[in-house]
Design an enzyme around this catalytic site. Structure first.
Site, PDB file in Angstrom:
ATOM      1  N   TYR A 188       0.811  -1.213   0.000  1.00  0.00           N
ATOM      2  CA  TYR A 188       0.000   0.000   0.000  1.00  0.00           C
ATOM      3  C   TYR A 188       0.850   1.271   0.000  1.00  0.00           C
ATOM      4  O   TYR A 188       0.321   2.355  -0.215  1.00  0.00           O
ATOM      5  CB  TYR A 188      -0.945   0.005   1.206  1.00  0.00           C
ATOM      6  CG  TYR A 188      -2.350  -0.444   0.860  1.00  0.00           C
ATOM      7  CD1 TYR A 188      -2.556  -1.377  -0.151  1.00  0.00           C
ATOM      8  CD2 TYR A 188      -3.455   0.050   1.528  1.00  0.00           C
ATOM      9  CE1 TYR A 188      -3.827  -1.810  -0.468  1.00  0.00           C
ATOM     10  CE2 TYR A 188      -4.734  -0.379   1.219  1.00  0.00           C
ATOM     11  CZ  TYR A 188      -4.915  -1.306   0.211  1.00  0.00           C
ATOM     12  OH  TYR A 188      -6.167  -1.726  -0.103  1.00  0.00           O
TER      13      TYR A 188
ATOM     14  N   LYS B  73       5.281 -13.851   6.639  1.00  0.00           N
ATOM     15  CA  LYS B  73       6.096 -14.751   5.822  1.00  0.00           C
ATOM     16  C   LYS B  73       7.565 -14.500   6.148  1.00  0.00           C
ATOM     17  O   LYS B  73       8.423 -14.385   5.273  1.00  0.00           O
ATOM     18  CB  LYS B  73       5.788 -14.511   4.333  1.00  0.00           C
ATOM     19  CG  LYS B  73       6.352 -15.580   3.397  1.00  0.00           C
ATOM     20  CD  LYS B  73       5.762 -16.956   3.605  1.00  0.00           C
ATOM     21  CE  LYS B  73       6.302 -17.953   2.587  1.00  0.00           C
ATOM     22  NZ  LYS B  73       5.898 -19.346   2.899  1.00  0.00           N
TER      23      LYS B  73
ATOM     24  N   ASP C 233       1.352 -18.994   4.759  1.00  0.00           N
ATOM     25  CA  ASP C 233       0.706 -20.093   4.052  1.00  0.00           C
ATOM     26  C   ASP C 233       0.021 -21.047   5.025  1.00  0.00           C
ATOM     27  O   ASP C 233      -1.087 -21.531   4.776  1.00  0.00           O
ATOM     28  CB  ASP C 233       1.694 -20.832   3.142  1.00  0.00           C
ATOM     29  CG  ASP C 233       3.035 -21.106   3.798  1.00  0.00           C
ATOM     30  OD1 ASP C 233       3.337 -20.490   4.827  1.00  0.00           O
ATOM     31  OD2 ASP C 233       3.786 -21.941   3.270  1.00  0.00           O
TER      32      ASP C 233
ATOM     33  N   ASP D 100      -5.070  -8.582   3.170  1.00  0.00           N
ATOM     34  CA  ASP D 100      -6.015  -8.471   2.060  1.00  0.00           C
ATOM     35  C   ASP D 100      -6.441  -9.858   1.603  1.00  0.00           C
ATOM     36  O   ASP D 100      -7.632 -10.144   1.436  1.00  0.00           O
ATOM     37  CB  ASP D 100      -5.352  -7.697   0.916  1.00  0.00           C
ATOM     38  CG  ASP D 100      -6.380  -7.023   0.009  1.00  0.00           C
ATOM     39  OD1 ASP D 100      -7.569  -7.000   0.358  1.00  0.00           O
ATOM     40  OD2 ASP D 100      -5.976  -6.511  -1.047  1.00  0.00           O
TER      41      ASP D 100
END
Length: 415
Positions: free
Chosen positions: A158, A225, A276, A300
């Site tokens: 963003y 992550k 994940d 998101d």
């Protein structure tokens, strides 16, 4: 202060005093109708909010709505998609209800949604996901989904730092990387930067912890992550944990401290999951997650996936909140093919408005609104997006709104 709009008569602005919102009984609340189905769902939401406020407070409180402009509707009036009038109105009023707006893909203007969040420093994107009785959800454990996602709203993708593959700027960055760090990129490579700061991480974690304490949540999970992006998302986790221990040390316990045991009474569990695996976990074990804190892009993806578990984006509310200012909007898009047909589902917009009522401390009206919506949907009175899965006759946007208002009046102030 305002060029082409003026505040409505009969209302007062919310103020900030000693770090708290001071809310009058007749607050002025701006609304941006948005694009596509936006005007229909926001009009419906405002009607339902008015009914809930009337029923909950017996006429002693009232929202004074103020129409302001952004997106496609603003351009012919101001010559821009995001006028200063709109920013100033929200800064002054402290809250706003907003409809969905169209964002082009690959070309055209940058997202007005993103610009609003950044210019108003609405750094916390808050997305509750909870099952509503009567929704034909595809997930076996839909009724066990009750998660609030806190998505950092100003950094990561963003921040919008990127250069087109054939631009002079991209060429300069490729040359710099090769010269200074011996990193060679293909000449047709577009480039984007992914900034994640300690400052932004700590304040989104603070919002999540405040919510957990206010609403009695027992688990706060940091999604990242960091096993691959060690110095951005990895440090998002490190800084979030650091902050929780520093500010809320007497109220939190970390997963490694439990050793498989129960969460101690009066404590909030702070843990983390790799991105994940987080997707796997919300599908296989949604009851283990209550609040999830994420960098921007992860949040998101995750919030849309979580919404799918309970029936889709048509029932998914959202909020963008800073230190004091809050802008409340559904997370679904503008759905232009349904615009003007009186078929759109206003549930997400209305639940977003309920979050706005909570934000200003009008919890009785917010709870009444949520109960009335659930009662309506559970009775099989739904719009076409839900009715087609149930094989029943759908209600129009207007008819659904009327049914919710009937239930608001029936439930009264018992919330």
């Amino acid at each position: 202060m305002f060029q082409k709009i003026k505040p409505p008569e009969g209302g007062k602005f919310i103020e900030v005093k000693d770090g708290k919102l001071i809310v009058p009984d007749n607050p002025i609340v701006p609304h941006i109708d948005g694009d596509g189905i936006g005007p229909e769902v926001i009009t419906a939401a405002r009607r339902m909010v008015d009914a809930a406020v009337e029923a909950a407070y017996g006429g002693k409180r009232k929202i004074v709505w103020w129409k302001i402009y952004a997106g496609i509707e603003a351009e012919p009036i101001y010559g821009t998609l995001l006028p200063e009038d709109t920013l100033n109105a929200i800064r002054t009023a402290k809250v706003a209800l907003k409809g969905p707006m169209t964002t082009p893909i690959g070309s055209g203007w940058r997202s007005v949604n993103v610009a609003l969040r950044q210019l108003l420093d609405l750094y916390a994107n808050i997305r509750p996901v909870k099952y509503i009785r009567g929704i034909p959800a595809p997930h076996k454990y839909a009724d066990k989904v009750d998660i609030v996602i806190f998505r950092e709203n100003t950094e990561d993708v963003y921040a919008g730092i990127e250069w087109k593959y054939d631009s002079p700027e991209a060429e300069k960055v490729r040359e710099f990387l090769k010269k200074e760090f011996n990193i060679e990129l293909r000449p047709d490579t577009g480039i984007g930067l992914k900034p994640i700061s300690r400052f932004a991480t700590r304040r989104i974690m603070n919002k999540a912890m405040e919510w957990a304490l206010k609403y009695g949540r027992k688990r706060v999970t940091v999604m990242h992550k960091g096993n691959i992006m060690k110095y951005t998302e990895g440090y998002f986790k490190i800084w979030a944990f650091e902050f929780a221990k520093e500010k809320y040390g007497d109220k939190v316990v970390f997963e490694e401290e439990l050793q498989g045991g129960e969460i101690p009474e009066g404590k909030i569990l702070v843990n983390d999951r790799i991105a994940d695996n987080m997707f796997n976990q919300i599908i296989t074990r949604p009851w283990d997650y209550e609040i999830i804190v994420t960098p921007n892009l992860n949040g998101d993806y995750l919030s849309d996936a979580a919404a799918a578990l309970v029936g889709g984006l048509g029932v998914a509310p959202g909020a963008n909140v800073g230190d004091y200012i809050g802008m409340f909007e559904p997370i679904h898009g503008s759905a232009p093919k349904y615009a003007g047909k009186n078929v759109a589902n206003p549930t997400a917009a209305t639940l977003s408005a309920a979050m706005m009522l909570d934000h200003i401390g009008w919890h009785e009206a917010a709870n009444l609104l949520r109960k009335a919506i659930e009662e309506t949907i559970a009775s099989g009175k739904v719009t076409q997006d839900i009715a087609r899965h149930l094989g029943i006759q759908p209600l129009s946007t207007t008819e659904f709104t009327e049914e919710v208002i009937k239930n608001i009046k029936k439930l009264g102030g018992s919330s």
